[in-house]
Structure formats: C-alpha cells, structure tokens
Motif scaffolding. Structure first.
Motif, PDB file in Angstrom:
ATOM      1  N   ARG A   1       0.826  -1.216   0.000  1.00 45.95           N
ATOM      2  CA  ARG A   1       0.000   0.000   0.000  1.00 45.95           C
ATOM      3  C   ARG A   1       0.857   1.261   0.000  1.00 45.95           C
ATOM      4  O   ARG A   1       0.474   2.279  -0.601  1.00 45.95           O
ATOM      5  CB  ARG A   1      -0.929  -0.013   1.218  1.00 45.95           C
ATOM      6  N   THR A   2       1.993   1.204   0.644  1.00 50.66           N
ATOM      7  CA  THR A   2       2.885   2.368   0.620  1.00 50.66           C
ATOM      8  C   THR A   2       3.382   2.636  -0.795  1.00 50.66           C
ATOM      9  O   THR A   2       3.388   3.786  -1.256  1.00 50.66           O
ATOM     10  CB  THR A   2       4.088   2.138   1.561  1.00 50.66           C
ATOM     11  N   GLU A   3       3.778   1.584  -1.487  1.00 51.57           N
ATOM     12  CA  GLU A   3       4.220   1.743  -2.881  1.00 51.57           C
ATOM     13  C   GLU A   3       3.094   2.280  -3.751  1.00 51.57           C
ATOM     14  O   GLU A   3       3.308   3.152  -4.604  1.00 51.57           O
ATOM     15  CB  GLU A   3       4.710   0.401  -3.414  1.00 51.57           C
ATOM     16  N   GLN A   4       1.894   1.788  -3.531  1.00 53.75           N
ATOM     17  CA  GLN A   4       0.742   2.244  -4.315  1.00 53.75           C
ATOM     18  C   GLN A   4       0.490   3.734  -4.095  1.00 53.75           C
ATOM     19  O   GLN A   4       0.256   4.486  -5.054  1.00 53.75           O
ATOM     20  CB  GLN A   4      -0.498   1.446  -3.910  1.00 53.75           C
ATOM     21  N   LEU A   5       0.562   4.173  -2.833  1.00 57.27           N
ATOM     22  CA  LEU A   5       0.324   5.589  -2.531  1.00 57.27           C
ATOM     23  C   LEU A   5       1.397   6.475  -3.141  1.00 57.27           C
ATOM     24  O   LEU A   5       1.094   7.513  -3.749  1.00 57.27           O
ATOM     25  CB  LEU A   5       0.282   5.782  -1.013  1.00 57.27           C
ATOM     26  N   MET A   6       2.667   6.081  -3.031  1.00 57.15           N
ATOM     27  CA  MET A   6       3.755   6.899  -3.562  1.00 57.15           C
ATOM     28  C   MET A   6       3.685   7.012  -5.074  1.00 57.15           C
ATOM     29  O   MET A   6       3.930   8.084  -5.646  1.00 57.15           O
ATOM     30  CB  MET A   6       5.107   6.314  -3.144  1.00 57.15           C
ATOM     31  N   MET A   7       3.300   5.907  -5.747  1.00 56.70           N
ATOM     32  CA  MET A   7       3.196   5.935  -7.202  1.00 56.70           C
ATOM     33  C   MET A   7       2.018   6.780  -7.651  1.00 56.70           C
ATOM     34  O   MET A   7       2.129   7.567  -8.599  1.00 56.70           O
ATOM     35  CB  MET A   7       3.060   4.503  -7.733  1.00 56.70           C
ATOM     36  N   THR A   8       0.876   6.658  -6.973  1.00 58.77           N
ATOM     37  CA  THR A   8      -0.303   7.453  -7.337  1.00 58.77           C
ATOM     38  C   THR A   8      -0.038   8.939  -7.148  1.00 58.77           C
ATOM     39  O   THR A   8      -0.449   9.771  -7.961  1.00 58.77           O
ATOM     40  CB  THR A   8      -1.515   7.017  -6.493  1.00 58.77           C
ATOM     41  N   ALA A   9       0.667   9.285  -6.067  1.00 56.01           N
ATOM     42  CA  ALA A   9       0.959  10.688  -5.776  1.00 56.01           C
ATOM     43  C   ALA A   9       2.138  11.222  -6.583  1.00 56.01           C
ATOM     44  O   ALA A   9       2.376  12.439  -6.592  1.00 56.01           O
ATOM     45  CB  ALA A   9       1.236  10.854  -4.285  1.00 56.01           C
ATOM     46  N   ASP A  10       2.875  10.331  -7.244  1.00 58.08           N
ATOM     47  CA  ASP A  10       4.041  10.710  -8.032  1.00 58.08           C
ATOM     48  C   ASP A  10       5.062  11.464  -7.171  1.00 58.08           C
ATOM     49  O   ASP A  10       5.520  12.558  -7.500  1.00 58.08           O
ATOM     50  CB  ASP A  10       3.626  11.573  -9.230  1.00 58.08           C
ATOM     51  N   VAL A  11       5.398  10.857  -6.029  1.00 56.42           N
ATOM     52  CA  VAL A  11       6.368  11.450  -5.101  1.00 56.42           C
ATOM     53  C   VAL A  11       7.561  10.513  -4.986  1.00 56.42           C
ATOM     54  O   VAL A  11       7.410   9.308  -4.798  1.00 56.42           O
ATOM     55  CB  VAL A  11       5.725  11.674  -3.711  1.00 56.42           C
ATOM     56  N   ASP A  12       8.760  11.080  -5.104  1.00 58.76           N
ATOM     57  CA  ASP A  12       9.993  10.313  -4.957  1.00 58.76           C
ATOM     58  C   ASP A  12      10.109   9.807  -3.518  1.00 58.76           C
ATOM     59  O   ASP A  12      10.195  10.614  -2.577  1.00 58.76           O
ATOM     60  CB  ASP A  12      11.189  11.212  -5.301  1.00 58.76           C
ATOM     61  N   PRO A  13      10.116   8.483  -3.304  1.00 57.22           N
ATOM     62  CA  PRO A  13      10.147   7.956  -1.931  1.00 57.22           C
ATOM     63  C   PRO A  13      11.454   8.221  -1.197  1.00 57.22           C
ATOM     64  O   PRO A  13      11.511   8.046   0.026  1.00 57.22           O
ATOM     65  CB  PRO A  13       9.926   6.453  -2.127  1.00 57.22           C
ATOM     66  N   THR A  14      12.501   8.655  -1.913  1.00 57.64           N
ATOM     67  CA  THR A  14      13.784   8.896  -1.250  1.00 57.64           C
ATOM     68  C   THR A  14      13.976  10.352  -0.835  1.00 57.64           C
ATOM     69  O   THR A  14      15.052  10.728  -0.354  1.00 57.64           O
ATOM     70  CB  THR A  14      14.943   8.478  -2.169  1.00 57.64           C
ATOM     71  N   LEU A  15      12.950  11.180  -1.031  1.00 60.82           N
ATOM     72  CA  LEU A  15      13.034  12.555  -0.533  1.00 60.82           C
ATOM     73  C   LEU A  15      12.850  12.566   0.980  1.00 60.82           C
ATOM     74  O   LEU A  15      12.123  11.753   1.538  1.00 60.82           O
ATOM     75  CB  LEU A  15      11.960  13.425  -1.187  1.00 60.82           C
ATOM     76  N   ARG A  16      13.497  13.524   1.645  1.00 60.02           N
ATOM     77  CA  ARG A  16      13.276  13.723   3.076  1.00 60.02           C
ATOM     78  C   ARG A  16      11.980  14.518   3.267  1.00 60.02           C
ATOM     79  O   ARG A  16      11.590  15.301   2.394  1.00 60.02           O
ATOM     80  CB  ARG A  16      14.435  14.494   3.708  1.00 60.02           C
ATOM     81  N   PRO A  17      11.313  14.357   4.409  1.00 58.22           N
ATOM     82  CA  PRO A  17      10.042  15.069   4.626  1.00 58.22           C
ATOM     83  C   PRO A  17      10.144  16.580   4.428  1.00 58.22           C
ATOM     84  O   PRO A  17       9.239  17.194   3.841  1.00 58.22           O
ATOM     85  CB  PRO A  17       9.700  14.717   6.080  1.00 58.22           C
ATOM     86  N   PHE A  18      11.236  17.208   4.905  1.00 62.20           N
ATOM     87  CA  PHE A  18      11.342  18.668   4.794  1.00 62.20           C
ATOM     88  C   PHE A  18      11.624  19.130   3.362  1.00 62.20           C
ATOM     89  O   PHE A  18      11.609  20.337   3.091  1.00 62.20           O
ATOM     90  CB  PHE A  18      12.419  19.207   5.749  1.00 62.20           C
ATOM     91  N   GLN A  19      11.887  18.184   2.439  1.00 70.02           N
ATOM     92  CA  GLN A  19      12.120  18.547   1.050  1.00 70.02           C
ATOM     93  C   GLN A  19      10.841  18.564   0.212  1.00 70.02           C
ATOM     94  O   GLN A  19      10.844  19.067  -0.908  1.00 70.02           O
ATOM     95  CB  GLN A  19      13.122  17.562   0.419  1.00 70.02           C
ATOM     96  N   LEU A  20       9.766  18.024   0.745  1.00 68.41           N
ATOM     97  CA  LEU A  20       8.525  17.915  -0.026  1.00 68.41           C
ATOM     98  C   LEU A  20       7.854  19.276  -0.179  1.00 68.41           C
ATOM     99  O   LEU A  20       7.762  20.057   0.781  1.00 68.41           O
ATOM    100  CB  LEU A  20       7.563  16.938   0.649  1.00 68.41           C
ATOM    101  N   SER A  21       7.352  19.555  -1.384  1.00 70.24           N
ATOM    102  CA  SER A  21       6.652  20.811  -1.647  1.00 70.24           C
ATOM    103  C   SER A  21       5.189  20.689  -1.241  1.00 70.24           C
ATOM    104  O   SER A  21       4.683  19.600  -0.946  1.00 70.24           O
ATOM    105  CB  SER A  21       6.754  21.156  -3.131  1.00 70.24           C
ATOM    106  N   MET A  22       4.480  21.821  -1.256  1.00 70.20           N
ATOM    107  CA  MET A  22       3.058  21.812  -0.921  1.00 70.20           C
ATOM    108  C   MET A  22       2.265  20.986  -1.929  1.00 70.20           C
ATOM    109  O   MET A  22       1.322  20.268  -1.561  1.00 70.20           O
ATOM    110  CB  MET A  22       2.528  23.246  -0.865  1.00 70.20           C
ATOM    111  N   SER A  23       2.630  21.052  -3.215  1.00 72.50           N
ATOM    112  CA  SER A  23       1.908  20.283  -4.234  1.00 72.50           C
ATOM    113  C   SER A  23       2.110  18.780  -4.026  1.00 72.50           C
ATOM    114  O   SER A  23       1.191  17.983  -4.274  1.00 72.50           O
ATOM    115  CB  SER A  23       2.373  20.691  -5.638  1.00 72.50           C
TER     116      SER A  23
END
Length: 391
Positions: free
Chosen positions: A316-338
C-alpha cells in the motif's frame, strides 16, 4: 539656654531649635533646599492635576503593575511601549475595528489597541492576578472593553462579535482582528486549534477570513513560515501555509521582555486563504502530514508506511507513492506543498475504497504488539522494533 536633643531616626531630617517670638526652643524641621522645594512644588502640581475633574485617562502599565503587582513572577511577558505599538501596527488598520486580545497580562498591548481607536475590545485572560489592572483600563475606556476571565483554549468565539460584521468567505477579511502575546506553553496547540477552525470556517472564522497577529517563540515562528528544503520545515509549516498566508513580521529580542525569557520572540501575521492549497478535511491532512514527519530525517516513505496496517503495509505504501508521483527517497522537509497535496488526495482515494484505513492508528498497533509480548512473558518477548525505538 540648652539646645533640644537631636533625633536620629532612619529617613528623618535632623531637627534643630529655632527661636520663635511665641515660645523658646520650639523644634521645627530644617528648611528645604532650593532643589527639594522645586520637587515639592512639582508633586503638589501633579496632585492637583489628578484631582481636577476631566475625562478618564489610561493608567500607565507601570502604575498598574505597581498597584496590582503579583506576589511572584508571572508567566505572561510584558513589553516596552514601542514594541507593543509595533505589534498592534502589524495587525493593520484598527480604527473602529472589533478586536479580541488573547492574554493581555498587565495591559501593555491593550493600551496600544485602545489608542488605535477600536470600536470594541474583548480581553481574554486566564490569570486572575491581572484582572484588577485590566478593569482599571476598562474604566478608562467606558463602553469599549469587555473582560473575559477564562481559558482561550476552551473559550467559544462564535458569538463574541456582532452578527452584522459577518462577511462571505470570498470577500475581503471582516473588520475583526485577533491579537495576542501568547504564553509559549499554549501557542502551538492554540494555533493548531485555530487552523482547524479556519478549515471548517467556524469559531472566530464564522465571521469570515478573520486576521490574526500573534507572538511565538522564534523557532516556532520560523517553522510556521519555513519553505521546502529548510531545516525548520515541519508539520506546522504545512498545516499553516496550506490554509493561510503566513508572514513572519519581525523578531523581538528576549531581553526586551519582563520577565526576560531565554529565547527571542517572533511576531507572525495570518490571513486565511480563500481556497486552501489542500482541499481535503483537516483531520485527513493532519494525519498524512504527521505521518510523513514521523521520521523527519529518514526517507519520506518511512513515515508514509505508518498510515497502513502491518498486513499489506509495503504494497500500500508503494501504491500511494506511485499514485501521488512522489519520490520515496526525498526527506520530509524537502517535499513541496503540491507533493503533500498529491499525497493527501491519493490517501483520500484509498480511504474511500477501504474506510478502515482512516481509523487505523500506528501507535495503537505498536502498543498492542507490546502488550502481546508482555503476555507471552519476558523470556519470549520479541526484541524491540526500530519503530518502537524511534517513537
């Protein structure tokens, strides 16, 4: 003739005999010097001025503190007049406005607000030791001030102001302002509570996009306004910025306060947005953001994993990351609002398909595992997991 004996008492001027036609050896106080006579004249003039009838004047903060000094150091922080005026100025135009001041303490900011010509001022103060001093200010501005002795965390603001002040959410902000020099202990839970009110458009925001000017510990102010990539980027950054325009106005050095805190203080101004940047329920956004920042120094997928039960967690984690199109190796503070918006939207879709996901609590799962281990006995208890160590 023998002179009268001299009196030697602390704080008394020495006495000396003075010849008088009526009686010999009468004791009189020594004549005042020119400087002392001048000061006596100023004091007498000031006393006469205060006894003269006229309009009520606001007592100075120093006078209030002197007359109603608490028996021990107080938790609220007092500021010099210039800093009080500067905070009130950041709130914007207050002429004929309706203002709620949170934690007025000795009334320094209160005086500045009244000087701005407000129509109505609501004072919410929890500490009973400050109430007499605030009542003095209220008497000096008849009909303008209402004092509420209570806790702002539980106070209901839906009926605080007149109904005619209400505006549509899409309109300009109403002529209502919240101003507060907040105690550090309540500042974070209070702003989270108000941000939830912004999301639901209730509480003080039932009147429209009510503006707030508040003080925070400097580090908290930096988190509220931190951009992606900043070390100060946190859950507070996302929750505030997706609902409001947040401006870190200026910093007040700690030594300007009485009593002096060990940290500097930031003044932050909030204006609710017409449309939130993440259009999902507050509880859902908060759960996703909290989970992502659960392990802020690790890759973001480690926090995302905590949204799902152990059975099927990785898939389910892989499914969520792929649907959201977010790089799983980013750190939390690097994520943008979008990227946070995409994560929330994808998680909402998964919750619609399986409603049990939203009520899942990762910490409760760990607690249950620990209890099961205790039942099995200390010899059979499993080794503590990495998740438990980190939480």
């Amino acid at each position: 003739m023998r002179s009268a004996p001299q009196l030697s008492l602390p704080g008394w001027r020495p006495l000396r005999p003075v010849r008088n036609s009526g009686a010999a050896g009468v004791l009189l106080r020594a004549p005042l010097s020119a400087g002392e006579a001048g000061r006596e004249k100023v004091r007498a003039s000031a006393a006469a001025e205060h006894s003269r009838p006229g309009p009520a004047r606001l007592s100075s903060v120093r006078c209030v503190r002197r007359q109603h000094s608490p028996p021990r150091p107080v938790p609220a922080l007092g500021l010099p007049r210039r800093a009080d005026d500067k905070i009130v100025k950041q709130a914007g135009e207050l002429k004929n406005a309706h203002v709620c001041e949170v934690g007025p303490g000795p009334g320094g900011i209160t005086r500045s607000i009244l000087s701005a010509g407000v129509e109505q001022l609501i004072l919410i103060e929890k500490d009973a030791r400050f109430i007499p001093g605030l009542q003095m200010l209220s008497e000096a501005a008849p009909g303008k001030v209402r004092i509420v002795h209570g806790d702002i965390l539980t106070y209901k603001m839906e009926k605080t102001f007149p109904k005619h002040l209400k505006k549509n959410w899409e309109d300009e902000p109403p002529d209502i302002h919240i101003i507060g020099n907040l105690p550090f202990s309540v500042s974070t839970p209070l702003i989270i509570k108000w941000l939830e009110n912004v999301s639901k458009r209730d509480g003080p925001f039932i009147y429209g996009r009510t503006q707030m000017t508040l003080t925070f510990q400097k580090e908290v102010g930096e988190r509220l306004t931190a951009n992606p990539g900043s070390n100060q980027r946190s859950r507070l950054s996302i929750m505030a910025q997706h609902l409001c325009t947040v401006e870190n106005c200026f910093v007040i050095p700690g030594q300007a306060f009485v009593p002096k805190p060990e940290v500097d203080v930031a003044v932050v101004h909030f204006t609710p947005l017409v449309q939130p940047k993440i259009q999902q329920p507050f509880e859902l956004v908060e759960k996703v953001v909290q989970s992502v920042f659960q392990f802020r120094r690790k890759y973001c997928f480690r926090g995302i994993e905590t949204l799902f039960p152990e059975n099927g967690r990785l898939k389910r984690t892989e499914q969520l990351m792929m649907t959201a199109d977010v790089d799983p190796t980013l750190r939390p503070f690097q994520l943008s609002m979008s990227q946070f918006r995409n994560l929330c939207n994808a998680y909402r879709k998964m919750c619609d398909e399986d409603p049990s996901l939203f009520v899942f609590n990762y910490r409760e799962e760990l607690r249950q595992k620990k209890m099961t281990g205790n039942v099995l006995g200390s010899t059979d208890q499993p080794e503590q997991t990495e998740e438990e160590n980190q939480l």
